[in-house]
Design a protein around this motif. Structure first.
Motif, short mmCIF file in Angstrom:
data_model
loop_
_atom_site.label_atom_id
_atom_site.label_comp_id
_atom_site.label_asym_id
_atom_site.label_seq_id
_atom_site.Cartn_x
_atom_site.Cartn_y
_atom_site.Cartn_z
N GLY A 135 0.25 9.89 2.74
CA GLY A 135 0.80 9.03 3.78
C GLY A 135 1.57 9.85 4.79
O GLY A 135 1.12 10.89 5.25
N GLN B 180 -3.82 8.76 -1.90
CA GLN B 180 -4.09 9.38 -0.59
C GLN B 180 -2.76 9.67 0.09
O GLN B 180 -1.77 8.98 -0.14
N LYS C 159 1.30 4.90 -0.21
CA LYS C 159 0.62 6.19 -0.12
C LYS C 159 1.57 7.29 -0.58
O LYS C 159 2.76 7.07 -0.76
N ASN D 40 0.86 -1.18 0.00
CA ASN D 40 0.00 0.00 0.00
C ASN D 40 0.90 1.24 0.00
O ASN D 40 1.34 1.69 1.05
#
Length: 216
Positions: free
Chosen positions: A157, A155, A126, A124
């Protein structure tokens, strides 16, 4: 090779091509000498294996060095930084190798992309908050075109002190591709069984697509 606090520090640089633009892909190859985040206090003086925090970025750069086509113009530099990961240890600081490297630059660098901690099976990535927004948009758009939006998340992080910072401080467009949500960070469990070849492929293929666009 340079000396920092009586320690020998070695960055490794591979260059190919000629002229402009110059694009740097970077990763740190050192791993932390103490696992000070290990849940077992007895292990906190042991070194971190660094399968993700170090080796994952190095693996991607090595494969790109093998697989990238020869572009008609411009240069690609693959830079393997030493002494990134030793901060908050007596006698050390963070990002020593990249600070030294950036301080010695004499040519115009179009962009620098750092790859760090990208081998996690649960990938993931970000948007690292210090990274150049234009550069991030370019890379993330290519990831989306490749069907990788589940891995390159749109998005924000964390703000990470990583090897992108010395380039940003020199007004060079830079981005840090990093998945910092990794439970084995700075522990003795940062081992090869935590790493996914699929995650490495996602990041490597995305970077190759982005580079193809940069040098078309």
């Amino acid at each position: 090779v340079s000396t920092y606090s009586d320690k020998s520090i070695t960055n490794i640089v591979a260059r190919r091509g000629d002229g402009y633009p110059i694009i740097i892909l970077g990763a740190h190859y050192d791993s932390r000498i103490i696992a000070d985040k290990d849940p077992d206090p007895a292990k906190r003086t042991q070194p971190v294996p660094g399968a993700n925090d170090g080796a994952s970025g190095v693996a991607i750069l090595l494969e790109l060095g093998r697989s990238l086509p020869k572009y008609k113009h411009g240069e690609i530099w693959l830079v393997f930084f030493d002494a990134e990961d030793q901060g908050k240890i007596p006698g050390w600081e963070w990002i020593i190798g990249s600070n030294y490297f950036a301080s010695k630059l004499t040519r115009h660098i179009e962009a620098a992309v750092i790859v760090d901690m990208v081998g996690d099976k649960n990938l993931n990535i970000k948007i690292e908050k210090n990274s150049d927004p234009e550069l991030v948009n370019e890379i993330w758009e290519h990831a989306s075109e490749l069907g990788y939006s589940a891995y390159f998340l749109d998005q924000p992080g964390y703000s990470i002190l990583d090897d992108q910072i010395p380039f940003i401080n020199k007004d060079i467009k830079a981005a840090d591709i990093i998945d910092f949500d990794y439970p084995y960070w700075h522990t003795t469990d940062d081992t090869i069984d935590k790493i996914s070849a699929d995650s490495l492929e996602v990041v490597g293929v995305t970077l190759q697509r982005w580079l193809d666009n940069c040098f078309e």
